[in-house]
Write a protein that holds these residues in place. Structure first.
Motif, PDB file in Angstrom:
ATOM      1  N   TRP A   1      -0.724  12.290 -15.545  1.00 46.60           N
ATOM      2  CA  TRP A   1      -1.576  11.751 -16.605  1.00 46.60           C
ATOM      3  C   TRP A   1      -2.203  12.880 -17.419  1.00 46.60           C
ATOM      4  CZ3 TRP A   1      -2.580   7.597 -19.373  1.00 46.60           C
ATOM      5  CH2 TRP A   1      -3.794   7.531 -20.082  1.00 46.60           C
ATOM      6  N   ASP A   2      -2.702  13.912 -16.736  1.00 42.16           N
ATOM      7  CA  ASP A   2      -3.290  15.061 -17.430  1.00 42.16           C
ATOM      8  C   ASP A   2      -2.268  15.732 -18.339  1.00 42.16           C
ATOM      9  OD1 ASP A   2      -5.713  14.684 -16.096  1.00 42.16           O
ATOM     10  OD2 ASP A   2      -5.125  16.018 -14.451  1.00 42.16           O
ATOM     11  N   ALA A   3      -1.061  15.939 -17.811  1.00 40.91           N
ATOM     12  CA  ALA A   3      -0.011  16.592 -18.603  1.00 40.91           C
ATOM     13  C   ALA A   3       0.346  15.749 -19.827  1.00 40.91           C
ATOM     14  CB  ALA A   3       1.226  16.828 -17.744  1.00 40.91           C
ATOM     15  N   HIS A   4       0.381  14.434 -19.641  1.00 47.07           N
ATOM     16  CA  HIS A   4       0.688  13.540 -20.763  1.00 47.07           C
ATOM     17  C   HIS A   4      -0.397  13.619 -21.834  1.00 47.07           C
ATOM     18  CE1 HIS A   4       0.687   9.603 -22.884  1.00 47.07           C
ATOM     19  NE2 HIS A   4       1.989   9.830 -22.887  1.00 47.07           N
ATOM     20  N   GLN A   5      -1.652  13.670 -21.421  1.00 46.54           N
ATOM     21  CA  GLN A   5      -2.753  13.704 -22.370  1.00 46.54           C
ATOM     22  C   GLN A   5      -2.917  15.077 -23.031  1.00 46.54           C
ATOM     23  OE1 GLN A   5      -2.793  10.291 -22.348  1.00 46.54           O
ATOM     24  NE2 GLN A   5      -4.898  10.640 -23.020  1.00 46.54           N
ATOM     25  N   GLU A   6      -2.759  16.148 -22.243  1.00 49.27           N
ATOM     26  CA  GLU A   6      -2.988  17.506 -22.748  1.00 49.27           C
ATOM     27  C   GLU A   6      -1.770  18.097 -23.453  1.00 49.27           C
ATOM     28  OE1 GLU A   6      -4.392  19.842 -19.447  1.00 49.27           O
ATOM     29  OE2 GLU A   6      -5.809  18.264 -18.836  1.00 49.27           O
ATOM     30  N   ARG A   7      -0.575  17.587 -23.099  1.00 49.38           N
ATOM     31  CA  ARG A   7       0.688  18.019 -23.711  1.00 49.38           C
ATOM     32  C   ARG A   7       0.954  19.505 -23.478  1.00 49.38           C
ATOM     33  NH1 ARG A   7       1.830  15.040 -29.371  1.00 49.38           N
ATOM     34  NH2 ARG A   7       3.850  15.924 -28.801  1.00 49.38           N
ATOM     35  N   GLN A   8       0.506  20.010 -22.343  1.00 46.91           N
ATOM     36  CA  GLN A   8       0.725  21.400 -21.967  1.00 46.91           C
ATOM     37  C   GLN A   8       0.956  21.470 -20.464  1.00 46.91           C
ATOM     38  OE1 GLN A   8      -3.029  23.010 -23.288  1.00 46.91           O
ATOM     39  NE2 GLN A   8      -2.154  23.770 -25.206  1.00 46.91           N
TER      40      GLN A   8
END
Length: 273
Positions: free
Chosen positions: A159-166
Motif C-alpha cells: 500500500w505504501d509503495a502504491h501511494q508513494e510510487r517509489q
C-alpha cells in the motif's frame, strides 16, 4: 553456463545477539552446485540449519559481542535460458486450486489485499484472466514505481509503495503480488541472486534481488515487476508470502549492518579433469 556468486556481510553488536539467516541457496538448486556452498563465520561460531515450512534452508546462530562477518562463495551451473514465457497459461477457478497454494491468496504483513482490492478490480477486472492479466499487473507496477535505493525502508508495504510510487525491488514485488492476490491469482515472494547477465551492466552496487511467482496452468511461473523482462541467471534463495518469510537476516536484539558486498558473475567453464 556457470555463475560465481556469494557475499560478505558484516554485523556489529555490543552483546551476544541471536540471529536467523536465510543466506543459503534454495534446496531446489543444490544439484546445480559445481563447488560447495558453505556459510563461513568470522569469528567461527556454531551454526545450525533447518528447513522451514516454505522449504527454505535457514541457519540459526548467535552474533558474538563485537560482531560477526558472514561470507560465502560458490559456483553454480545454470541453463543460461531466460525466464520462460507462457502466454497461454490459464488462471484457475478458486475451487480448483491445490490446498497448499491457497495461502498465497491471503493478505500478509507487507501485502494488504484488503486495502488494494478495489484498486485491483477497477484496473484489471476487464483484462483476460491468466497470463495477460498478470503481465498487465507487472507492467503497471513497473511503470508506477520509481526505483531508487534511497527509497528503501523496512516498514514499507505494498500500500505504501502504491501511494508513494517509489521503492526498491522488494516493493515492486510486494505491490505486484498484492494486486495478483486481489485478482484471485496465487502469488509468492522470491529472493535471490540476479546478476547483470544478458543485459547492460549496471553501475549500481550488486545486491540481492526480489521477484515473484504466480500459479497459472498448474504450475508456478516467474515474473519480475522491477525489470519487466525475462532475465538470465536467477539463483533462488528463499520464497514465502512476503519479505517477512524470506528476510536475509533477522536479529533478535540490537545489531548494526556494518558491511555488505554481493557478487554474481558469469564465469568460464571449470576444468573438471
Amino acid at each position: 553456463m556457470l555463475i560465481r556468486a556469494g557475499y560478505e556481510i558484516r554485523y556489529e553488536t555490543e552483546v551476544a545477539t541471536p540471529m536467523l539467516a536465510l543466506l543459503s541457496i534454495h534446496p531446489s538448486r543444490n544439484e546445480d552446485l559445481v563447488t560447495p556452498h558453505r556459510i563461513i563465520g568470522t569469528p567461527d561460531v556454531p551454526m545450525y540449519g533447518y528447513t522451514d515450512s516454505f522449504g527454505n534452508m535457514c541457519t540459526r546462530l548467535t552474533v558474538p559481542a563485537g560482531g560477526l562477518t558472514l561470507s560465502c562463495d560458490f559456483t553454480i551451473e545454470d541453463s543460461g535460458e531466460p525466464d520462460p514465457v507462457t502466454p497461454d497459461a490459464i488462471q484457475h477457478p478458486l475451487e480448483d486450486l491445490p490446498d497448499d497454494v491457497l495461502i498465497f491468496l491471503l493478505g500478509s504483513r507487507y501485502c494488504e489485499t484488503d486495502r488494494l482490492s478495489n484498486v485491483a478490480w477497477s484496473m484489471f477486472g476487464h483484462i483476460v484472466s491468466g497470463w495477460e492479466r498478470v503481465q498487465a499487473i507487472v507492467e503497471f507496477t513497473h511503470n508506477h514505481i520509481q526505483f531508487g535505493y534511497n527509497f528503501a525502508r523496512p516498514t514499507k508495504t505494498a500500500w505504501d509503495a502504491h501511494q508513494e510510487r517509489q521503492g526498491v525491488c522488494r516493493d515492486f514485488a510486494h505491490l505486484a503480488i498484492t494486486l495478483c492476490r486481489c485478482m484471485n491469482i496465487p502469488a509468492r515472494y522470491c529472493t535471490g541472486y540476479l546478476g547483470d547477465i544478458g543485459v547492460p551492466v549496471s553501475d549500481a552496487p550488486m545486491d540481492f534481488s526480489a521477484w515473484f511467482d504466480v500459479y497459472l496452468g498448474g504450475r508456478w511461473h516467474t515474473f519480475d515487476a522491477r525489470h519487466n523482462q525475462p532475465r538470465i541467471g536467477r539463483i533462488l534463495m528463499a520464497r514465502g508470502r512476503d519479505a517477512t518469510d524470506t528476510a536475509l537476516t533477522t536479529t533478535f536484539g540490537p545489531a548494526w549492518l556494518a558491511g555488505f558486498d554481493v557478487h554474481t558473475d558469469e564465469v568460464a567453464a571449470l576444468d573438471r579433469g
